[in-house]
Scaffold this motif. Sequence first.
Motif, PDB file in Angstrom:
ATOM      1  N   ILE A   1       0.850  -1.178   0.000  1.00 35.51           N
ATOM      2  CA  ILE A   1       0.000   0.000   0.000  1.00 35.51           C
ATOM      3  C   ILE A   1       0.884   1.226   0.000  1.00 35.51           C
ATOM      4  O   ILE A   1       1.715   1.401   0.884  1.00 35.51           O
ATOM      5  CB  ILE A   1      -0.915   0.026   1.246  1.00 35.51           C
ATOM      6  N   ARG A   2       0.719   2.079  -0.991  1.00 35.26           N
ATOM      7  CA  ARG A   2       1.445   3.342  -1.005  1.00 35.26           C
ATOM      8  C   ARG A   2       0.436   4.450  -0.803  1.00 35.26           C
ATOM      9  O   ARG A   2      -0.542   4.547  -1.527  1.00 35.26           O
ATOM     10  CB  ARG A   2       2.208   3.536  -2.328  1.00 35.26           C
ATOM     11  N   THR A   3       0.671   5.265   0.210  1.00 37.00           N
ATOM     12  CA  THR A   3      -0.322   6.275   0.553  1.00 37.00           C
ATOM     13  C   THR A   3       0.355   7.476   1.161  1.00 37.00           C
ATOM     14  O   THR A   3       1.430   7.384   1.727  1.00 37.00           O
ATOM     15  CB  THR A   3      -1.353   5.700   1.555  1.00 37.00           C
ATOM     16  N   PHE A   4      -0.270   8.639   1.006  1.00 35.18           N
ATOM     17  CA  PHE A   4       0.179   9.791   1.755  1.00 35.18           C
ATOM     18  C   PHE A   4      -0.233   9.608   3.204  1.00 35.18           C
ATOM     19  O   PHE A   4      -1.270   9.033   3.494  1.00 35.18           O
ATOM     20  CB  PHE A   4      -0.455  11.077   1.208  1.00 35.18           C
ATOM     21  N   LEU A   5       0.587  10.116   4.117  1.00 36.16           N
ATOM     22  CA  LEU A   5       0.274  10.033   5.534  1.00 36.16           C
ATOM     23  C   LEU A   5      -0.332  11.345   5.970  1.00 36.16           C
ATOM     24  O   LEU A   5       0.179  12.408   5.667  1.00 36.16           O
ATOM     25  CB  LEU A   5       1.549   9.728   6.335  1.00 36.16           C
ATOM     26  N   PHE A   6      -1.442  11.286   6.709  1.00 37.47           N
ATOM     27  CA  PHE A   6      -2.151  12.487   7.093  1.00 37.47           C
ATOM     28  C   PHE A   6      -2.148  12.650   8.601  1.00 37.47           C
ATOM     29  O   PHE A   6      -3.130  12.360   9.280  1.00 37.47           O
ATOM     30  CB  PHE A   6      -3.601  12.432   6.588  1.00 37.47           C
ATOM     31  N   PRO A   7      -1.039  13.106   9.231  1.00 41.56           N
ATOM     32  CA  PRO A   7      -1.043  13.331  10.671  1.00 41.56           C
ATOM     33  C   PRO A   7      -1.886  14.531  11.042  1.00 41.56           C
ATOM     34  O   PRO A   7      -2.123  15.401  10.243  1.00 41.56           O
ATOM     35  CB  PRO A   7       0.441  13.571  10.988  1.00 41.56           C
TER      36      PRO A   7
ATOM     37  N   ALA B   1      11.180   4.673   0.035  1.00 40.27           N
ATOM     38  CA  ALA B   1      11.913   4.447  -1.209  1.00 40.27           C
ATOM     39  C   ALA B   1      11.706   5.662  -2.103  1.00 40.27           C
ATOM     40  O   ALA B   1      10.589   6.206  -2.187  1.00 40.27           O
ATOM     41  CB  ALA B   1      11.424   3.181  -1.911  1.00 40.27           C
ATOM     42  N   ASP B   2      12.796   6.118  -2.721  1.00 43.24           N
ATOM     43  CA  ASP B   2      12.737   7.282  -3.614  1.00 43.24           C
ATOM     44  C   ASP B   2      12.162   8.506  -2.914  1.00 43.24           C
ATOM     45  O   ASP B   2      11.428   9.294  -3.515  1.00 43.24           O
ATOM     46  CB  ASP B   2      11.919   6.957  -4.872  1.00 43.24           C
ATOM     47  N   GLY B   3      12.471   8.639  -1.623  1.00 49.22           N
ATOM     48  CA  GLY B   3      12.016   9.807  -0.888  1.00 49.22           C
ATOM     49  C   GLY B   3      10.546   9.786  -0.505  1.00 49.22           C
ATOM     50  O   GLY B   3      10.025  10.798  -0.030  1.00 49.22           O
ATOM     51  N   LYS B   4       9.861   8.661  -0.686  1.00 49.34           N
ATOM     52  CA  LYS B   4       8.437   8.587  -0.388  1.00 49.34           C
ATOM     53  C   LYS B   4       8.175   7.487   0.634  1.00 49.34           C
ATOM     54  O   LYS B   4       8.871   6.474   0.679  1.00 49.34           O
ATOM     55  CB  LYS B   4       7.644   8.298  -1.664  1.00 49.34           C
ATOM     56  N   ASP B   5       7.126   7.695   1.439  1.00 47.77           N
ATOM     57  CA  ASP B   5       6.714   6.703   2.418  1.00 47.77           C
ATOM     58  C   ASP B   5       5.889   5.616   1.745  1.00 47.77           C
ATOM     59  O   ASP B   5       5.101   5.888   0.832  1.00 47.77           O
ATOM     60  CB  ASP B   5       5.876   7.348   3.523  1.00 47.77           C
ATOM     61  N   ALA B   6       6.057   4.397   2.186  1.00 46.03           N
ATOM     62  CA  ALA B   6       5.240   3.278   1.732  1.00 46.03           C
ATOM     63  C   ALA B   6       4.737   2.527   2.947  1.00 46.03           C
ATOM     64  O   ALA B   6       5.488   2.291   3.899  1.00 46.03           O
ATOM     65  CB  ALA B   6       6.045   2.348   0.821  1.00 46.03           C
TER      66      ALA B   6
ATOM     67  N   TYR C   1      10.647  12.165   8.492  1.00 40.87           N
ATOM     68  CA  TYR C   1      11.526  11.155   9.068  1.00 40.87           C
ATOM     69  C   TYR C   1      12.403  10.572   7.966  1.00 40.87           C
ATOM     70  O   TYR C   1      11.972  10.439   6.819  1.00 40.87           O
ATOM     71  CB  TYR C   1      10.718  10.019   9.688  1.00 40.87           C
ATOM     72  N   VAL C   2      13.638  10.203   8.329  1.00 41.54           N
ATOM     73  CA  VAL C   2      14.498   9.442   7.433  1.00 41.54           C
ATOM     74  C   VAL C   2      14.813   8.123   8.134  1.00 41.54           C
ATOM     75  O   VAL C   2      15.511   8.103   9.157  1.00 41.54           O
ATOM     76  CB  VAL C   2      15.808  10.185   7.099  1.00 41.54           C
ATOM     77  N   LEU C   3      14.286   7.045   7.594  1.00 42.88           N
ATOM     78  CA  LEU C   3      14.530   5.736   8.172  1.00 42.88           C
ATOM     79  C   LEU C   3      15.920   5.246   7.765  1.00 42.88           C
ATOM     80  O   LEU C   3      16.509   5.756   6.804  1.00 42.88           O
ATOM     81  CB  LEU C   3      13.461   4.758   7.695  1.00 42.88           C
ATOM     82  N   PRO C   4      16.485   4.290   8.481  1.00 44.46           N
ATOM     83  CA  PRO C   4      17.802   3.765   8.104  1.00 44.46           C
ATOM     84  C   PRO C   4      17.828   3.297   6.647  1.00 44.46           C
ATOM     85  O   PRO C   4      16.931   2.576   6.199  1.00 44.46           O
ATOM     86  CB  PRO C   4      18.000   2.593   9.068  1.00 44.46           C
ATOM     87  N   GLY C   5      18.828   3.747   5.912  1.00 46.91           N
ATOM     88  CA  GLY C   5      18.973   3.379   4.510  1.00 46.91           C
ATOM     89  C   GLY C   5      18.169   4.223   3.545  1.00 46.91           C
ATOM     90  O   GLY C   5      18.266   4.039   2.330  1.00 46.91           O
ATOM     91  N   ALA C   6      17.375   5.167   4.054  1.00 48.66           N
ATOM     92  CA  ALA C   6      16.498   5.966   3.205  1.00 48.66           C
ATOM     93  C   ALA C   6      17.073   7.361   2.972  1.00 48.66           C
ATOM     94  O   ALA C   6      18.021   7.791   3.641  1.00 48.66           O
ATOM     95  CB  ALA C   6      15.100   6.071   3.810  1.00 48.66           C
ATOM     96  N   THR C   7      16.470   8.088   2.020  1.00 47.92           N
ATOM     97  CA  THR C   7      16.919   9.429   1.650  1.00 47.92           C
ATOM     98  C   THR C   7      15.711  10.345   1.519  1.00 47.92           C
ATOM     99  O   THR C   7      14.688   9.948   0.949  1.00 47.92           O
ATOM    100  CB  THR C   7      17.677   9.405   0.302  1.00 47.92           C
ATOM    101  N   LEU C   8      15.838  11.560   2.044  1.00 51.45           N
ATOM    102  CA  LEU C   8      14.842  12.616   1.819  1.00 51.45           C
ATOM    103  C   LEU C   8      15.476  13.707   0.979  1.00 51.45           C
ATOM    104  O   LEU C   8      16.674  13.983   1.097  1.00 51.45           O
ATOM    105  CB  LEU C   8      14.338  13.193   3.144  1.00 51.45           C
ATOM    106  N   ARG C   9      14.653  14.347   0.154  1.00 51.13           N
ATOM    107  CA  ARG C   9      15.125  15.419  -0.713  1.00 51.13           C
ATOM    108  C   ARG C   9      14.280  16.668  -0.493  1.00 51.13           C
ATOM    109  O   ARG C   9      13.067  16.577  -0.336  1.00 51.13           O
ATOM    110  CB  ARG C   9      15.049  14.994  -2.180  1.00 51.13           C
TER     111      ARG C   9
END
Length: 243
Positions: free
Chosen positions: A2-8, A66-71, A209-217
């Motif tokens: 499931i790939r979705t935007f997170l709505f806090p 992955a690719d700067g996006k949450d999954a 957030y940047v999880l281990p191994g991930a990248t934000l841009r």
Amino acid sequence: MIRTFLFPAAIAAAALLPAAARASTVVIWPVDPIIKPGEQSTSLWLENTGQTPVTLQVRSFGWSQADGKDALDEQDQVVASPPIATVQPGRRQLVRVIRRAPATTSPATAVPEQSYRLIVDELPTPPAAGEAEHMSARLAVQMRYSIPLFVYAAPPAAQQPHLVTRYAAGGGGRTIEIRNTGTGHARLTDVRIVNAGREQVVKPGLAGYVLPGATLRFALPGGTVGAVKVGVNGRDELLAPDA
């Protein structure tokens, strides 16, 4: 997957953002729950500060980037009990977030830090007789909350982020990339570029957030150069990007 935007949503003075235009009557705490080594569960409290009952559904998803996006991924390692609860005005409900795998799993064979998202949805109230035509409008204003959850197989203090930054060319111009090569997550706030002692804000407030191994841009204003200053888990760090 499931790939979705997170709505806090704005929750109990936490550094989260509104999910809808109206003020929420639901307060959730803690906003940073964890399950430590040796623990089988943690507590999540749902409080109704409004004047009418609210029905809340709590779901848990595996969280990756992955690719700067949450999954968000379907999973059954962590579950919420009860998954649905109606909370009366002025009352609170305890939800147990349970690790189904044994808490005694060997740290040598387990991922030290596992990341999840708890999605709390405010379910619509069933319409009274003659009100079905207003149901769509009521659905449009229900709330969704997204809470990060981290589950540990080794002491949390030992899982630390290590951030590496570099400038890169993006589709709309230059970007700054922040990559986490450590073993723990990084909660980023107030991304700034520092040049000649002056700070230029690139991303104010909670940047993600940047999880281990991930990248934000993050996109950069034209001509921006310098070191990156960013709040990492509540403490400012100064990072020197690669060219």
